[in-house]
Design an enzyme around this catalytic site. Sequence first.
Site, PDB file in Angstrom:
ATOM      1  N   LYS A  35       1.074  -1.063   0.331  1.00 17.88           N
ATOM      2  CA  LYS A  35       0.017   0.002   0.103  1.00 17.88           C
ATOM      3  C   LYS A  35       0.612   1.297  -0.348  1.00 17.88           C
ATOM      4  CE  LYS A  35      -2.727  -2.949   3.090  1.00 17.88           C
ATOM      5  NZ  LYS A  35      -3.034  -2.541   4.625  1.00 17.88           N
ATOM      6  N   GLU A  91       7.929   2.757  -5.783  1.00 17.86           N
ATOM      7  CA  GLU A  91       7.739   1.303  -4.769  1.00 17.86           C
ATOM      8  C   GLU A  91       8.393   2.979  -4.066  1.00 17.86           C
ATOM      9  OE1 GLU A  91       7.111  -0.025  -2.370  1.00 17.86           O
ATOM     10  OE2 GLU A  91       8.735  -1.126  -2.157  1.00 17.86           O
ATOM     11  N   ASP A  92       7.411   2.817  -2.274  1.00 17.59           N
ATOM     12  CA  ASP A  92       7.430   3.367  -1.069  1.00 17.59           C
ATOM     13  C   ASP A  92       9.226   3.843  -0.555  1.00 17.59           C
ATOM     14  OD1 ASP A  92       7.562   1.498  -0.169  1.00 17.59           O
ATOM     15  OD2 ASP A  92       5.813   1.919   1.437  1.00 17.59           O
ATOM     16  N   ASP A  95      14.580  -0.977   1.046  1.00 24.31           N
ATOM     17  CA  ASP A  95      15.748  -1.580   2.337  1.00 24.31           C
ATOM     18  C   ASP A  95      16.353  -2.566   1.675  1.00 24.31           C
ATOM     19  OD1 ASP A  95      15.727  -1.432   4.972  1.00 24.31           O
ATOM     20  OD2 ASP A  95      14.254  -2.342   5.466  1.00 24.31           O
ATOM     21  N   LYS A 123      17.015   3.501   1.299  1.00 27.84           N
ATOM     22  CA  LYS A 123      17.771   3.481   2.878  1.00 27.84           C
ATOM     23  C   LYS A 123      18.970   2.350   2.193  1.00 27.84           C
ATOM     24  CE  LYS A 123      14.597   2.431   5.811  1.00 27.84           C
ATOM     25  NZ  LYS A 123      14.083   1.539   7.286  1.00 27.84           N
ATOM     26  N   PHE A 144      13.879   4.590  11.600  1.00 32.37           N
ATOM     27  CA  PHE A 144      12.515   3.527  10.512  1.00 32.37           C
ATOM     28  C   PHE A 144      11.715   5.180   9.942  1.00 32.37           C
ATOM     29  CE2 PHE A 144       8.142   1.799  10.191  1.00 32.37           C
ATOM     30  CZ  PHE A 144       8.635   0.386   9.515  1.00 32.37           C
ATOM     31  N   ARG A 157      -0.022   6.437   7.946  1.00 33.75           N
ATOM     32  CA  ARG A 157       0.345   6.071   6.084  1.00 33.75           C
ATOM     33  C   ARG A 157      -0.010   7.937   5.538  1.00 33.75           C
ATOM     34  NH1 ARG A 157       1.644   1.661   4.143  1.00 33.75           N
ATOM     35  NH2 ARG A 157       1.057  -0.394   4.856  1.00 33.75           N
TER      36      ARG A 157
HETATM   37  P1  IMP Z   1      12.872  -4.742   1.557  1.00 34.79           P
HETATM   38  O1  IMP Z   1      12.107  -5.760   0.711  1.00 34.79           O
HETATM   39  O2  IMP Z   1      13.122  -5.134   2.830  1.00 34.79           O
HETATM   40  O3  IMP Z   1      13.444  -3.687   0.099  1.00 34.79           O
HETATM   41  O4  IMP Z   1      11.579  -3.737   2.127  1.00 34.79           O
HETATM   42  C1  IMP Z   1      10.309  -2.514   1.413  1.00 34.79           C
HETATM   43  C2  IMP Z   1       9.060  -3.348   2.610  1.00 34.79           C
HETATM   44  O5  IMP Z   1       9.379  -2.410   3.463  1.00 34.79           O
HETATM   45  C3  IMP Z   1       8.703  -1.155   1.634  1.00 34.79           C
HETATM   46  O6  IMP Z   1       7.903  -1.257   1.129  1.00 34.79           O
HETATM   47  C4  IMP Z   1       7.849  -1.039   2.941  1.00 34.79           C
HETATM   48  O7  IMP Z   1       6.953  -1.153   3.196  1.00 34.79           O
HETATM   49  C5  IMP Z   1       9.201  -1.538   4.311  1.00 34.79           C
HETATM   50  N1  IMP Z   1       9.872  -0.762   4.745  1.00 34.79           N
HETATM   51  C6  IMP Z   1      11.277  -0.725   4.824  1.00 34.79           C
HETATM   52  N2  IMP Z   1      12.166   0.185   5.613  1.00 34.79           N
HETATM   53  C7  IMP Z   1      10.359   0.948   5.556  1.00 34.79           C
HETATM   54  C8  IMP Z   1      10.097   2.631   7.028  1.00 34.79           C
HETATM   55  O8  IMP Z   1      10.963   3.073   7.465  1.00 34.79           O
HETATM   56  N3  IMP Z   1       9.238   3.182   7.334  1.00 34.79           N
HETATM   57  C9  IMP Z   1       8.178   1.995   6.808  1.00 34.79           C
HETATM   58  N4  IMP Z   1       8.252   1.211   6.038  1.00 34.79           N
HETATM   59  C10 IMP Z   1       9.247   0.456   5.945  1.00 34.79           C
HETATM   60 MG    MG Z   2       4.709  -1.509   4.471  1.00 32.12          MG
END
Ligand code: IMP
Ligand code: MG
Length: 169
Positions: A35, A91-92, A95, A123, A144, A157
């Site tokens: 979302k 994408e938001d 990470d 990040k 975070f 959100r």
């Molecule tokens: P990844 O698979 O570790 O790259 O995770 C990405 C997902 O983790 C994002 O789409 C977010 O939903 C969530 N996420 C990672 N870091 C944060 C943060 O600092 N705040 C909120 N959601 C995060």
């Molecule tokens: Mg999330």
Amino acid sequence: MLLTRSEIDRRVNDLAGQISRDYAGCDLLLIGVLKGAFIFMADLARALSIPCQTDFIRAASYGAGSESSGTIVITKDVDAEVRGRDVLIIEDIIDTGLTLRHIVDTLMLRQPKSIKVCAFLDKRRRRKIPFEADYVGFSMEDGFVVGYGLDFNEQDRHWPDVYVIPNPV
Ligand code: IMP
Ligand code: MG
């Protein structure tokens, strides 16, 4: 506070300008990752000066807390035909990189003409696998963040600015 609404506005408009130039004359399909990307995508799409279609995908990462486990599952697929299109995934935040790696690999199997990624936040230092986005709103260090689509346990959100949460559990 990490980013104010007006800093975000400026950067999103810059990105939209760049994307409008890069995709002029293309068959652009924006695919938002639910979302978290819903607010970023709404602002970005409205600032584009070129035609595009919009769709969404949703991925879940199995595991606890605020970290990806590594097992990513698509829980809502796109409706649109991907084959032969110029796909831009919205994408938001990136990470570990695991979520986007899985989404890109899944969509690649459908033979888009091109596929790129636009992430609001990055990040960079937290990757578990190498992953580079093509467009990034802002890079950040560890920490975070919530707001502008990003949640902590589905809260916050809707906040217009982005805030750092000190110690998420
Ligand atoms: P990844 O698979 O570790 O790259 O995770 C990405 C997902 O983790 C994002 O789409 C977010 O939903 C969530 N996420 C990672 N870091 C944060 C943060 O600092 N705040 C909120 N959601 C995060
Ligand atoms: Mg999330």
